[in-house]
Design an enzyme around this catalytic site. Sequence first.
Site, short mmCIF file in Angstrom:
data_model
loop_
_atom_site.label_atom_id
_atom_site.label_comp_id
_atom_site.label_asym_id
_atom_site.label_seq_id
_atom_site.Cartn_x
_atom_site.Cartn_y
_atom_site.Cartn_z
N GLU B 78 0.82 -1.22 0.00
CA GLU B 78 0.00 0.00 0.00
C GLU B 78 0.85 1.26 0.00
O GLU B 78 0.44 2.30 -0.52
CB GLU B 78 -0.96 0.00 1.19
CG GLU B 78 -2.09 -1.02 1.10
CD GLU B 78 -1.71 -2.41 1.60
OE1 GLU B 78 -0.50 -2.64 1.91
OE2 GLU B 78 -2.60 -3.28 1.68
N PHE B 140 -11.15 -8.23 13.65
CA PHE B 140 -10.05 -8.62 12.77
C PHE B 140 -9.76 -7.51 11.75
O PHE B 140 -10.67 -7.02 11.08
CB PHE B 140 -10.41 -9.92 12.04
CG PHE B 140 -9.36 -10.34 11.04
CD1 PHE B 140 -8.10 -10.74 11.46
CD2 PHE B 140 -9.62 -10.29 9.68
CE1 PHE B 140 -7.13 -11.11 10.55
CE2 PHE B 140 -8.66 -10.66 8.76
CZ PHE B 140 -7.41 -11.06 9.19
N GLN B 141 -8.54 -7.11 11.65
CA GLN B 141 -8.06 -6.06 10.74
C GLN B 141 -8.77 -4.72 10.96
O GLN B 141 -8.96 -3.95 10.02
CB GLN B 141 -8.16 -6.50 9.28
CG GLN B 141 -7.15 -7.60 8.95
CD GLN B 141 -6.91 -7.79 7.47
OE1 GLN B 141 -7.78 -7.53 6.65
NE2 GLN B 141 -5.73 -8.26 7.12
N LYS B 190 -17.71 -1.73 5.83
CA LYS B 190 -18.11 -2.73 4.83
C LYS B 190 -19.63 -2.72 4.63
O LYS B 190 -20.12 -2.88 3.50
CB LYS B 190 -17.62 -4.11 5.25
CG LYS B 190 -17.56 -5.08 4.10
CD LYS B 190 -16.75 -6.32 4.42
CE LYS B 190 -16.74 -7.28 3.24
NZ LYS B 190 -15.97 -8.49 3.54
N MET B 504 24.11 9.97 2.71
CA MET B 504 23.96 11.25 3.40
C MET B 504 24.26 11.11 4.89
O MET B 504 24.90 11.97 5.49
CB MET B 504 22.54 11.80 3.18
CG MET B 504 22.37 13.22 3.65
SD MET B 504 23.49 14.37 2.82
CE MET B 504 22.47 14.95 1.47
#
Lengths: 196, 589
Positions: B78, B140-141, B190, B504
């Site tokens: 993502e 969940f999630q 959902k 760097m």
Amino acid sequence: MFKQEFTITIYTENTIGLLNRIAIIFSRRKINIESMNSSPSEIDGIHRFTIVINETEEVVRKLARQIEKQVEVLKAYYNSGDEIVWQELALYKVPTDEIAEKVKVERLLREFGARAVVIRKDYTVFETTGHREETEKLLKVLEPYGLIEFVRSARVAIIKDSHGFHEKLKEFEALNPSGELVTNEYLNQQEEVFDV
Amino acid sequence: MQTTIVNAKEKATEAKTPQANAANVVVQQVSGSVAVMEAFLAEGVETIFGYPGGAIMPIYDALYDYRDKMEHILVRHEQGAIHAAQGYARTSGKTGVVFATSGPGATNLVTGLADAQIDSTPLVCITGQVFAHLLGTDAFQETDIINITTPITKWNYQVTDANEIPSVLAKAFFVAKSGRPGPVLIDITKNAQVQKFEYSGYSTCEFIRSYRPKPIVRKEYIQQAAEIINAAEKPFVVFGQGVILGKAEKEFKQFIERSGIPAAWTIMGLSALPSDHPLNVGMLGMHGNYAPNVLTNECDVLIAVGMRFDDRVTGRLDKYAKQAKVIHLDIDPAEIDKNVKATVPVWGDCKETLPLLTELLEQKCYPQWLQKFKQLEQEEIAACIYKELNPSTEEMTMGEVVKVLNELTNGDAVIVTDVGQHQMVACRYAKFNQSMSNITSGGLGTMGFALPAAIGAKFGAQDRTVVAIIGDGGFQMTLQELGTIMQCGVDVKILILNNRFLGMVRQWQELFHSRRYSFVDMESPDFVQLAKAYRIDGQSISNREDLKAALQEMLAHKDSYLLEVMVGKENNVFPMVEAGTSVSDIRLK
């Protein structure tokens, strides 16, 4: 620049999560909020936050601009103590027998402008409103008499030099009128995917 | 226009004969997910970057029916989706769109959201969320993505009822792209995705009561600014991304050409003014050019256009341009006086304010003042630029690679950079003819940005050559997006400048930590073999004589190509303004 007490007044939409969004602006800069009040304003659907902090004017000015950047904030003002009229509400719960026996209640109420809210056999609840030092005075008087509980509200404030926000809101809306509605041109081409 | 309320039977008839009700708004039963697709079509969304998962499955299911109208790019992470959307937005000038599922899918967007917020990139991110009745139950999630992303979004909102979707998405697109742009996250439960509701069309949003994207332009400030500029003897313009975001490149050019004032850029403003413009005097800030940094503390009027005085640009604020009157043009009132006190604030979109200001300016030029920039530039060339671009060492420098790339692309390529030494070198030496050509993570400094951002940049500018210049460290942070390149067949040229160090950090350790190279020595895999595993052609070179031919081969290759160039291990990027020092204390070596 020296730190002093500032009262920030914020007009907002009444939406979920905005309290967090505003609080983060302070916590991110490690600025402690002394008190915060949120309630409906005189305008339908518009809420008013009153936030008290101790900071320099420069910091408060920048904070107000950061707050105003939030999409659901209409306006943020900041004022020092002499530019506002403000009050806090305090409730004091004391044992009724103690207070009745040892204190001249009538005098107490007159002297501190207090009001008995509840009188029960076991306890009495008084209420006062005023500045911090005023509500603090009654607290000191009642403490020796078995004060059971004390609570003070956040500050509410009215800005002295203000003609009310609803006029300002009308100006905003006159400058930015809503546009014409645009209907989705694709809508009617999509009947095969609609479940009708 | 009136709304027709119809029963189920009538709805079926109406949907099949919409022309019969052309004057009316057609009310249909649609799911929340279909409403999302309709909103995207109406907003002109052509490309979506995303990754499906359980909680966003209904939206993906709806997308399947729209796949011929909108392109979906399946990324490998993502974070890749959101950086790709950033690259897309920055080259196309449109709003980038991202899909992610709930929980870990949503939290993987966090870095990109923070990056887009600080670099003012317009994004609309849609995250799936668990069913509304499960919110707050550690389902969940499930994560509280709204509260997680509140400080790093311009606006965010959780939809729990499908009825809200059209108006919320209209608001989301309006907020993302208007005023000072930024990322918006919409979290849709959902149940709202599957819920059917009476849908009567999509109306774009043009006004929100509590939101004023542009401040009102105050003419008296424009007048005051013009008077100060006309009276100036050593005026200096510093410009940032506001010029690009405001699509005000032409207005900006007219402004500096009429006023004759030398102009320097922040890395976010790079490419807003052609590199070879005679009034373009280079880059500001920590690794910027010598002259603009030094002369910031000698100018009498400093005109800041669409830039926010970042600490990497100003160095020590108490020693920054103290002698100058400051005129600050910005669309965001909160930027005025935030870091540098403005003598005159010019609030507004610079596309609107610059012409008003230009109109009041006298036609001028400052040959002696400009000459000072040229003199200091010569000092910089002698001290470091010449050596970087024409090294006498056996090892190649990053600067010479960029120089040859410039010669081969004629300044027409989109250059996407990651973060580190190569980023500073690329920004210092890359040449640009047109705007929206330099894509980099300026504010957040996100390693891993370049590869996915380059994928998005190519979708946003399909007719242009896109070259991602990446260090060996940053490449390994998001190299899984090679899989995205393989699958979607996008043509991205990947140029890895490999110095086998986190360069760097190593440079700072060398300069400020007595060469104590603490965990910066980086082992890398065989990048060419790795690319080949993803069916991407490429080669690795370490000899100077191969450089030009290798770059030519990369640019001429019909598909994506990976070129690894082994560069000097301990090259440093100079000049440099050390942290905590004044910009005029810039060191040349």
